[in-house]
Design a protein around this motif. Structure first.
Motif, PDB file in Angstrom:
ATOM      1  N   GLU A  40       0.820  -1.213   0.000  1.00 17.19           N
ATOM      2  CA  GLU A  40       0.000   0.000   0.000  1.00 17.19           C
ATOM      3  C   GLU A  40       0.859   1.271   0.000  1.00 17.19           C
ATOM      4  N   PRO A 113      -6.300  -2.807   3.322  1.00 15.67           N
ATOM      5  CA  PRO A 113      -6.290  -1.869   2.185  1.00 15.67           C
ATOM      6  C   PRO A 113      -7.668  -1.316   1.848  1.00 15.67           C
ATOM      7  N   GLN A 114      -8.697  -2.144   1.922  1.00 15.72           N
ATOM      8  CA  GLN A 114     -10.058  -1.651   1.677  1.00 15.72           C
ATOM      9  C   GLN A 114     -10.452  -0.634   2.734  1.00 15.72           C
ATOM     10  N   THR A 117      -8.747   2.687   1.909  1.00 17.03           N
ATOM     11  CA  THR A 117      -9.398   3.362   0.780  1.00 17.03           C
ATOM     12  C   THR A 117     -10.636   4.114   1.247  1.00 17.03           C
ATOM     13  N   LEU A 118     -11.463   3.466   2.059  1.00 15.39           N
ATOM     14  CA  LEU A 118     -12.692   4.102   2.541  1.00 15.39           C
ATOM     15  C   LEU A 118     -12.386   5.234   3.507  1.00 15.39           C
ATOM     16  N   ARG A 120      -9.708   7.160   3.373  1.00 18.61           N
ATOM     17  CA  ARG A 120      -9.230   8.285   2.561  1.00 18.61           C
ATOM     18  C   ARG A 120     -10.360   8.978   1.811  1.00 18.61           C
ATOM     19  N   GLN A 121     -11.491   8.296   1.713  1.00 22.54           N
ATOM     20  CA  GLN A 121     -12.663   8.901   1.083  1.00 22.54           C
ATOM     21  C   GLN A 121     -13.475   9.736   2.067  1.00 22.54           C
TER      22      GLN A 121
END
Length: 318
Positions: A40, A113-114, A117-118, A120-121
């Motif tokens: 990542e 990692p998922q 990602t969420l 960072r959103q």
């Protein structure tokens, strides 16, 4: 090698791993975690909290630390419990986001990692909900399902069903969490109480790779009581309501006996009824005292102001 450094004062991610007698799982856990996080390209630190292990867990952690300066560890003076050990790691985390997970590899690092990602959103909390629970008995699954339904009927905050401690939390919530002083802790409820935007992802919980669960039926029952009494005063209200119902019933029974005696001339000795009623009221009072005592005990522990945990050894980065 990842771009993270032992001298980085603010890693992007902290991974907190409380553990008790998990020596056989630690090397594989580290390998999987480091592989996932390096892919990542995220700066990170791994914080292991040894909750009074009596195997060689601490020795394994020290060896890993010698290999990788991104590892930090804390060794507690005895077993203070999973909630206290988790709190210790969260208190010492420095990352902009923090992942809390178990050391038994039932929480797969490949889900992180998922989560990132969420986060960072813009989601401040990413909860991991157990879609399946491999290797667990039907009894544990059924009682867990029932527990979440009951607590959400009586709790003042909504606690997500089937979500354990595996989650990613933003630094904003960690700072609030660090300011929460209660001694009796149920982390899932505490993070629900804090609020903020949250999102949930589903994952398949794996079988324990090695060792055995530290949460037996008794410990799970005690944790359930901690949760119920820590996030609801419904048991106290139930005591008051049942007490009122019993008093009203006794008054009505007394009036009925008096009416039969005065107006119908019936002789009602009622020794059996009197004896049964005495035992009923005595048993009810003892149950009520036990429930009240649970809350008084929490108050007693809180006013003692003892530390939540005691550190025997700590290794820091940098």
């Amino acid at each position: 090698m990842s771009s993270s450094s032992a001298n980085d004062p603010l890693p992007e991610l902290s991974v907190v791993v409380p553990l008790l007698n998990e020596a056989n799982n630690l090397e594989l856990l580290y390998q999987r975690l480091s592989t996932v996080l390096e892919q990542e390209e995220v700066t990170f630190e791994l914080i292991f909290v040894d909750d009074g292990s009596n195997d060689n867990s601490l020795a394994v952690i020290r060896q890993l630390r010698d290999q990788d300066p991104r590892i930090r560890y804390v060794s507690l003076s005895r077993n203070f419990g999973h909630e206290a050990a988790s709190s210790c790691g969260l208190h010492r985390s420095r990352g902009k986001a923090v992942v809390l997970m178990d050391a038994d590899l039932q929480d797969p690092p490949e889900v992180i990692p998922q989560m990132l990602t969420l986060w960072r959103q813009g989601n401040l909390v990413v909860n991991a909900r157990r879609r399946s629970r491999l290797g667990e008995t039907w009894f544990k699954k059924a009682t867990s399902h029932l527990f979440y339904r009951i607590i959400n009927l009586v709790s003042e905050v909504h606690i997500l069903p089937d979500v354990g401690d595996f989650r990613l939390v933003d630094r904003t919530l960690i700072e609030v969490f660090k300011a929460m002083p209660e001694h009796n802790r149920f982390l899932r409820g505490m993070f629900s109480w804090i609020g903020f935007p949250q999102i949930t992802i589903d994952f398949d919980r794996q079988e324990r790779r090695s060792g055995y669960t530290k949460y037996n039926t008794l410990k799970l029952t005690l944790l359930s009581l901690e949760a119920l009494s820590g996030f609801s005063i419904f048991p106290l209200r139930l005591c008051a309501s049942l007490g009122l119902i019993i008093v009203m019933g006794c008054i009505l029974a007394t009036l009925a006996v008096v009416a039969h005696r005065l107006f119908f001339g019936l002789d009602l000795p009622g020794y059996t009824l009197l004896t049964a009623g005495t035992f009923l009221l005595g048993g009810t009072q003892l149950v009520f005292l036990g429930i009240i005592g649970e809350y008084v005990g929490k108050i007693y522990k809180q006013v003692q102001q003892r530390p939540l945990y005691v550190i025997k050894e700590e290794e820091k980065s940098g």
